[in-house]
Design an enzyme around this catalytic site. Structure first.
Site, PDB file in Angstrom:
ATOM      1  N   GLU A  92       0.917  -1.139  -0.091  1.00  0.00           N
ATOM      2  CA  GLU A  92      -0.109  -0.003  -0.033  1.00  0.00           C
ATOM      3  C   GLU A  92       0.920   1.288  -0.027  1.00  0.00           C
ATOM      4  OE1 GLU A  92      -4.094  -1.722   2.046  1.00  0.00           O
ATOM      5  OE2 GLU A  92      -2.652  -0.401   3.376  1.00  0.00           O
ATOM      6  N   CYS A 105       3.607   8.493   1.270  1.00  0.00           N
ATOM      7  CA  CYS A 105       4.213   7.614   2.373  1.00  0.00           C
ATOM      8  C   CYS A 105       4.364   6.106   1.789  1.00  0.00           C
ATOM      9  CB  CYS A 105       2.914   7.213   3.507  1.00  0.00           C
ATOM     10  SG  CYS A 105       3.224   6.118   4.651  1.00  0.00           S
ATOM     11  N   CYS A 112       5.834  -7.349   6.959  1.00  0.00           N
ATOM     12  CA  CYS A 112       6.867  -7.056   7.785  1.00  0.00           C
ATOM     13  C   CYS A 112       7.320  -7.954   9.019  1.00  0.00           C
ATOM     14  CB  CYS A 112       6.307  -5.549   8.757  1.00  0.00           C
ATOM     15  SG  CYS A 112       7.802  -4.741   9.531  1.00  0.00           S
ATOM     16  N   CYS A 116       5.897  -5.905  15.891  1.00  0.00           N
ATOM     17  CA  CYS A 116       5.398  -4.946  16.718  1.00  0.00           C
ATOM     18  C   CYS A 116       3.891  -5.398  17.027  1.00  0.00           C
ATOM     19  CB  CYS A 116       5.556  -3.502  16.496  1.00  0.00           C
ATOM     20  SG  CYS A 116       7.100  -3.078  15.985  1.00  0.00           S
ATOM     21  N   CYS A 119       0.797  -3.187  15.754  1.00  0.00           N
ATOM     22  CA  CYS A 119       0.839  -2.754  14.277  1.00  0.00           C
ATOM     23  C   CYS A 119      -0.057  -3.814  13.351  1.00  0.00           C
ATOM     24  CB  CYS A 119       2.100  -2.305  13.913  1.00  0.00           C
ATOM     25  SG  CYS A 119       2.348  -1.749  12.338  1.00  0.00           S
ATOM     26  N   CYS A 353      -1.169   5.679  10.509  1.00  0.00           N
ATOM     27  CA  CYS A 353      -0.100   4.883  10.946  1.00  0.00           C
ATOM     28  C   CYS A 353      -0.475   3.406  11.531  1.00  0.00           C
ATOM     29  CB  CYS A 353       0.491   5.558  12.019  1.00  0.00           C
ATOM     30  SG  CYS A 353       1.645   7.095  11.365  1.00  0.00           S
TER      31      CYS A 353
HETATM   32  N1  SAH Z   1       9.039   0.030  10.403  1.00  0.00           N
HETATM   33  C1  SAH Z   1       9.104   1.461  10.439  1.00  0.00           C
HETATM   34  C2  SAH Z   1       8.458   2.316   9.414  1.00  0.00           C
HETATM   35  C3  SAH Z   1       6.865   1.998   9.298  1.00  0.00           C
HETATM   36  S1  SAH Z   1       6.543   3.679  10.469  1.00  0.00           S
HETATM   37  C4  SAH Z   1       9.170   2.017  11.739  1.00  0.00           C
HETATM   38  O1  SAH Z   1       8.673   1.304  12.576  1.00  0.00           O
HETATM   39  O2  SAH Z   1       9.397   2.991  11.824  1.00  0.00           O
HETATM   40  C5  SAH Z   1       4.788   3.494  10.840  1.00  0.00           C
HETATM   41  C6  SAH Z   1       4.803   4.104  12.175  1.00  0.00           C
HETATM   42  O3  SAH Z   1       3.430   4.095  12.590  1.00  0.00           O
HETATM   43  C7  SAH Z   1       5.604   3.521  13.364  1.00  0.00           C
HETATM   44  O4  SAH Z   1       6.156   4.634  14.083  1.00  0.00           O
HETATM   45  C8  SAH Z   1       4.891   2.661  13.766  1.00  0.00           C
HETATM   46  O5  SAH Z   1       5.387   2.402  15.317  1.00  0.00           O
HETATM   47  C9  SAH Z   1       3.418   3.246  13.955  1.00  0.00           C
HETATM   48  N2  SAH Z   1       2.392   2.566  14.244  1.00  0.00           N
HETATM   49  C10 SAH Z   1       2.377   1.263  14.098  1.00  0.00           C
HETATM   50  N3  SAH Z   1       1.034   0.670  14.544  1.00  0.00           N
HETATM   51  C11 SAH Z   1       0.252   2.001  15.137  1.00  0.00           C
HETATM   52  C12 SAH Z   1      -0.937   2.148  15.418  1.00  0.00           C
HETATM   53  N4  SAH Z   1      -2.110   1.261  15.525  1.00  0.00           N
HETATM   54  N5  SAH Z   1      -1.408   3.513  15.751  1.00  0.00           N
HETATM   55  C13 SAH Z   1      -0.595   4.265  15.735  1.00  0.00           C
HETATM   56  N6  SAH Z   1       0.712   4.367  15.138  1.00  0.00           N
HETATM   57  C14 SAH Z   1       1.334   3.076  14.904  1.00  0.00           C
END
Ligand code: SAH
Length: 366
Positions: A92, A105, A112, A116, A119, A353
């Protein structure tokens, strides 16, 4: 037979391909220009004879990916594209029209591996790294959305003007961990800079904290923006929500990050999701956590983006109340830390995000 992806050819190879079809050389140049503008197929290439367009369509495709679904947020500011790659993997990317320009973005991997807990992008694990072309083509999809086949007399040079129909900013914050695919992400940024005139300072790479990858960025030496997805102010708590914390400690990550920003005299961006557990108790958003976070950044040039957690159906967290968010932020502000609460875009289309996933099922409202 698989169709030839013209975007993946060098200009010499493209010329060869076109002359082998019995066409004059200049057609290759015309096609290359369309490819550079993100043409999704041959039907839009109105300066080619119809027969050639049809012939090309049966043996070739333009980009290494195509749009299978497009979602518009209700405010019309955000567009999410579900894209299919040549091997049928899906990724996406998201176009955000903002007051400072058009930001895209992009994803760096299909799926991935980071795991985490909060996410959506990691739910199905890692499929594979994206190639330079596959990352770059995401920008072209957005560029085509903005400008389509309308020619613009101006050279493609973003100027931050929101009425400018060009991509002006890039964030590598889609699905995947960019610093697990560092060399392709670097190759992509070089091309975005050289071929689309996007300045280094308008490019941001976000990482969950892969220390050797940050070192690679330091060696590469371009003054882009670095964002660290920190999300916890101590290693114990971080290990509970981010498996990568078992590999790299906060202090190692921050040391590498400060070295990067010191080299380029840049402000470090820190992403900090505010999380509650399933019963609504604050997890990483307590006053104690805020105080620990202050110590991590004391005296440093950084901006902490607070992101109230965006709902992901499969994940059992909650988003703290507005009051809790402000209490947390106040502690940072009182201690002189730059911070803002991130305004989420496209939550209604599952493009905020952490909501990006490789499926056409959006986790929130459709
Ligand atoms: N893997 C990289 C790039 C992804 S950036 C990284 O971790 O930075 C995507 C951002 O959204 C990251 O900061 C991630 O931690 C955040 N994110 C992931 N799940 C989320 C959620 N459910 N709500 C808000 N932010 C989230």
């Amino acid at each position: 037979m698989k169709k030839k992806i013209l975007f993946n050819l060098t200009s010499t190879e493209l010329e060869e391909f076109i002359t082998n079809l019995g066409q004059p050389r200049f057609r290759a140049k015309q096609i290359a220009e369309w490819l550079g503008r993100g043409a999704p197929d041959f039907s839009v290439m109105k300066n080619l004879p119809e027969k050639l367009r049809n012939d090309l369509d049966s043996v070739a495709q333009t980009l290494p990916l195509h749009v299978v679904k497009k979602l518009e947020s209700t405010d019309g500011q955000t567009t999410k594209f579900l894209l299919q790659l040549d091997d049928d993997e899906q990724i996406e990317c998201v176009l955000m029209r903002t007051s400072y320009g058009n930001s895209v973005c992009v994803s760096s991997q299909a799926g991935c591996a980071m795991g985490c807990k909060f996410c959506a992008s990691t739910l199905l694990g890692l499929k594979r790294n994206l190639t330079v072309n596959e990352i770059f083509a995401q920008i072209l999809v957005a560029q085509w959305e903005l400008r389509g086949d309308k020619l613009n007399n101006r050279p493609i040079r973003p100027n931050g003007d929101p009425n400018n129909n060009d991509v002006s900013h890039i964030v590598v914050m889609g699905t995947g961990e960019p610093l697990q695919n560092t060399q392709n992400v670097i190759g992509f940024m070089e091309r975005a800079n050289h071929e689309m005139g996007i300045g280094w300072r308008r490019i941001t790479v976000s990482t969950c904290g892969i220390v050797p990858g940050i070192e690679e960025l330091i060696t590469w030496g371009r003054p882009i923006n670095l964002a660290i997805s920190l999300h916890a102010p101590n290693d114990d708590l971080r290990r509970k929500i981010m498996p990568i914390a078992n590999k790299y400690s906060i202090s190692d990550i921050m040391n590498a990050a400060w070295r990067f920003t010191d080299t380029h005299n840049r402000q470090l961006m820190i992403e900090y999701i505010l999380l509650g557990d399933k019963d609504g108790n604050l997890l990483n958003a307590t006053s104690e956590c805020a105080a620990q976070l202050v110590e991590i950044v004391r005296g440093k040039n950084c901006m902490i983006n607070l992101i109230p957690w965006n709902a992901v159906a499969e994940r059992e967290f909650t988003s703290p109340s507005g009051n809790a968010v402000h209490r947390f932020q106040d502690i940072l502000i009182k201690n002189g830390v730059h911070t803002r609460i991130r305004r989420e875009r496209g939550t209604d289309i599952g493009s905020a995000c952490g909501q990006l996933r490789i499926s056409d099922k959006s986790s929130v409202a459709k």
